[in-house]
Design a protein around this motif. Structure first.
Motif, PDB file in Angstrom:
ATOM      1  N   LYS A 192       2.811   5.839  -7.255  1.00  0.00           N
ATOM      2  CA  LYS A 192       1.597   6.361  -7.894  1.00  0.00           C
ATOM      3  C   LYS A 192       0.934   5.318  -8.782  1.00  0.00           C
ATOM      4  O   LYS A 192       0.592   5.571  -9.938  1.00  0.00           O
ATOM      5  CB  LYS A 192       1.908   7.643  -8.659  1.00  0.00           C
ATOM      6  CG  LYS A 192       2.382   8.764  -7.750  1.00  0.00           C
ATOM      7  CD  LYS A 192       2.653  10.022  -8.519  1.00  0.00           C
ATOM      8  CE  LYS A 192       2.968  11.176  -7.613  1.00  0.00           C
ATOM      9  NZ  LYS A 192       4.263  11.251  -7.086  1.00  0.00           N
ATOM     10  N   GLU A 197       0.830  -1.205   0.000  1.00  0.00           N
ATOM     11  CA  GLU A 197       0.000   0.000   0.000  1.00  0.00           C
ATOM     12  C   GLU A 197       0.868   1.261   0.000  1.00  0.00           C
ATOM     13  O   GLU A 197       0.638   2.187  -0.785  1.00  0.00           O
ATOM     14  CB  GLU A 197      -0.936   0.002   1.200  1.00  0.00           C
ATOM     15  CG  GLU A 197      -1.891   1.171   1.207  1.00  0.00           C
ATOM     16  CD  GLU A 197      -2.883   1.109   2.360  1.00  0.00           C
ATOM     17  OE1 GLU A 197      -3.567   2.115   2.559  1.00  0.00           O
ATOM     18  OE2 GLU A 197      -2.970   0.077   3.040  1.00  0.00           O
ATOM     19  N   LYS A 198       1.870   1.275   0.861  1.00  0.00           N
ATOM     20  CA  LYS A 198       2.757   2.438   0.938  1.00  0.00           C
ATOM     21  C   LYS A 198       3.549   2.592  -0.363  1.00  0.00           C
ATOM     22  O   LYS A 198       3.693   3.705  -0.877  1.00  0.00           O
ATOM     23  CB  LYS A 198       3.704   2.288   2.128  1.00  0.00           C
ATOM     24  CG  LYS A 198       4.604   3.476   2.347  1.00  0.00           C
ATOM     25  CD  LYS A 198       5.440   3.309   3.599  1.00  0.00           C
ATOM     26  CE  LYS A 198       6.354   4.492   3.812  1.00  0.00           C
ATOM     27  NZ  LYS A 198       7.169   4.331   5.029  1.00  0.00           N
ATOM     28  N   LYS A 255       1.486   4.053  -3.198  1.00  0.00           N
ATOM     29  CA  LYS A 255       1.341   5.507  -3.095  1.00  0.00           C
ATOM     30  C   LYS A 255       2.599   6.218  -3.574  1.00  0.00           C
ATOM     31  O   LYS A 255       2.518   7.223  -4.285  1.00  0.00           O
ATOM     32  CB  LYS A 255       1.030   5.908  -1.657  1.00  0.00           C
ATOM     33  CG  LYS A 255      -0.370   5.541  -1.228  1.00  0.00           C
ATOM     34  CD  LYS A 255      -0.636   5.932   0.205  1.00  0.00           C
ATOM     35  CE  LYS A 255      -2.020   5.463   0.624  1.00  0.00           C
ATOM     36  NZ  LYS A 255      -2.290   5.751   2.032  1.00  0.00           N
TER      37      LYS A 255
END
Length: 69
Positions: free
Chosen positions: A26, A19-20, A23
């Motif tokens: 992108k 998840e990190k 992000k």
């Protein structure tokens, strides 16, 4: 071909979740998951570079992961 086992190991060493990382790079989490699990297209050069930077990989380590034989 991407050495996904080593990529996952580097993620664990750096305490970076998918998840990190999604992000940071992108990408949608599901897209990153498919790429990490070799279910879709390989990483682009920009994605590989962003991941390498996020995981603090040396150029040699990055090449070993993203350009594995």
């Amino acid at each position: 071909m991407v050495n996904t086992n080593e990529l996952k190991a580097e993620m664990r060493r750096n305490a970076v979740t998918q998840e990190k990382l999604a992000k940071i790079v992108k990408l949608d989490i599901s897209t990153l998951n498919r790429k990490i699990n070799n279910k879709s297209a390989v990483f682009t050069v920009c994605e590989a570079q962003a991941i390498s930077e996020a995981l603090h990989l040396s150029p040699e380590r990055s090449a070993a992961i993203f350009f594995a034989q």
